[in-house]
Motif scaffolding. Sequence first.
Motif, PDB file in Angstrom:
ATOM      1  N   VAL A   1       2.891   4.873  -2.962  1.00 42.30           N
ATOM      2  CA  VAL A   1       2.427   6.219  -2.619  1.00 42.30           C
ATOM      3  C   VAL A   1       3.602   7.116  -2.273  1.00 42.30           C
ATOM      4  O   VAL A   1       3.635   8.290  -2.662  1.00 42.30           O
ATOM      5  CB  VAL A   1       1.417   6.143  -1.454  1.00 42.30           C
TER       6      VAL A   1
ATOM      7  N   MET B   1       0.813  -1.218   0.000  1.00 43.30           N
ATOM      8  CA  MET B   1       0.000   0.000   0.000  1.00 43.30           C
ATOM      9  C   MET B   1       0.845   1.266   0.000  1.00 43.30           C
ATOM     10  O   MET B   1       0.524   2.232  -0.684  1.00 43.30           O
ATOM     11  CB  MET B   1      -0.901   0.021   1.241  1.00 43.30           C
ATOM     12  N   THR B   2       1.913   1.292   0.811  1.00 41.94           N
ATOM     13  CA  THR B   2       2.563   2.577   1.081  1.00 41.94           C
ATOM     14  C   THR B   2       3.735   2.900   0.154  1.00 41.94           C
ATOM     15  O   THR B   2       3.970   4.072  -0.111  1.00 41.94           O
ATOM     16  CB  THR B   2       3.076   2.610   2.523  1.00 41.94           C
TER      17      THR B   2
ATOM     18  N   ARG C   1       6.192  13.800  -7.170  1.00 45.01           N
ATOM     19  CA  ARG C   1       5.403  15.035  -7.291  1.00 45.01           C
ATOM     20  C   ARG C   1       6.125  16.208  -6.652  1.00 45.01           C
ATOM     21  O   ARG C   1       6.100  17.322  -7.184  1.00 45.01           O
ATOM     22  CB  ARG C   1       4.039  14.833  -6.637  1.00 45.01           C
TER      23      ARG C   1
ATOM     24  N   HIS D   1       5.127   8.163  -5.438  1.00 45.46           N
ATOM     25  CA  HIS D   1       4.302   9.211  -6.046  1.00 45.46           C
ATOM     26  C   HIS D   1       4.572  10.557  -5.398  1.00 45.46           C
ATOM     27  O   HIS D   1       4.736  11.582  -6.083  1.00 45.46           O
ATOM     28  CB  HIS D   1       2.827   8.822  -5.891  1.00 45.46           C
ATOM     29  N   LEU D   2       4.660  10.566  -4.056  1.00 40.97           N
ATOM     30  CA  LEU D   2       4.845  11.842  -3.356  1.00 40.97           C
ATOM     31  C   LEU D   2       6.225  12.431  -3.638  1.00 40.97           C
ATOM     32  O   LEU D   2       6.345  13.647  -3.842  1.00 40.97           O
ATOM     33  CB  LEU D   2       4.659  11.633  -1.855  1.00 40.97           C
TER      34      LEU D   2
END
Lengths: 119, 140
Positions: free
Chosen positions: A83, A79-80, A90, A86-87
């Motif tokens: 992400v 899950m993490t 970004r 992605h962070l």
Amino acid sequence: MIVIFKFLIGLFVLSGALLSLVTAFGLLRLPDVYTRNHAASKSATMGVMLVLLGALLYAYLDTGHFHSRLLLGIAFIFMTSPVSGHLISRAAYNSGVKLWGNSVRDDLAKQRKKTANTR
Amino acid sequence: MKTNDIILQTVTKVTLFVIILFSIYLFFTGHYHPGGGFIGGLMSSGAIVLLLLAYDIKTVTAILPVDYKKMIGAGLLFSAGTGTGALIAGKPFLTHAYTYVSLPLLGKTSLHTAVLFDTGVFLVVIGVTMTIIQTIGESE
């Protein structure tokens, strides 16, 4: 322990370690932040998950203990880790890190320009 | 430009409960396995810090209206209270008592006053960590 499971556990752990090695090579060889992030967040996730799966199977078949913490860890990393990739990506884009010189598409920049014009 | 944090916030909503559950597990397993009040409290405050990262401080205080300084006091009171409880029973300070009880759902369980001491450690660790982080975060 059944022999076929021995080979399966070995396969899981070795392929996980191999994927982690591939991640390290990707981090060294790829040209810019985004491609490196692509390497790091994909193959490292899978590598760690495979190693944990091998450890889970080994502990269960060798000692009979089912470590649900490892299962939880697999789910948690699944899950993490993307992400966080992605962070990081970004944050890099928003702080103006340039793409690799040979990249041909930047859809986000186009989209940003469009919304800036309509405002 | 307003940032759009929907991926982070959604993942936070899911993983928060996993982290809280794991911290409670670490807290209760501390007597027989690695774990205990300190690491459990740190992991709980880590979950709250994740909430603080995904949302702003006003939302988090609306979700968890806790005064962390009072939490430190309550934790210290728990730890000191288990010590003085032994004094009241006529034993030396911090003598712990335990008994085995067969609970309906859990089976044979040992109830130990060291858990109350550990609850104090748990609360103090959460309180101290969150006080430090919130005071640093609030100062401009």
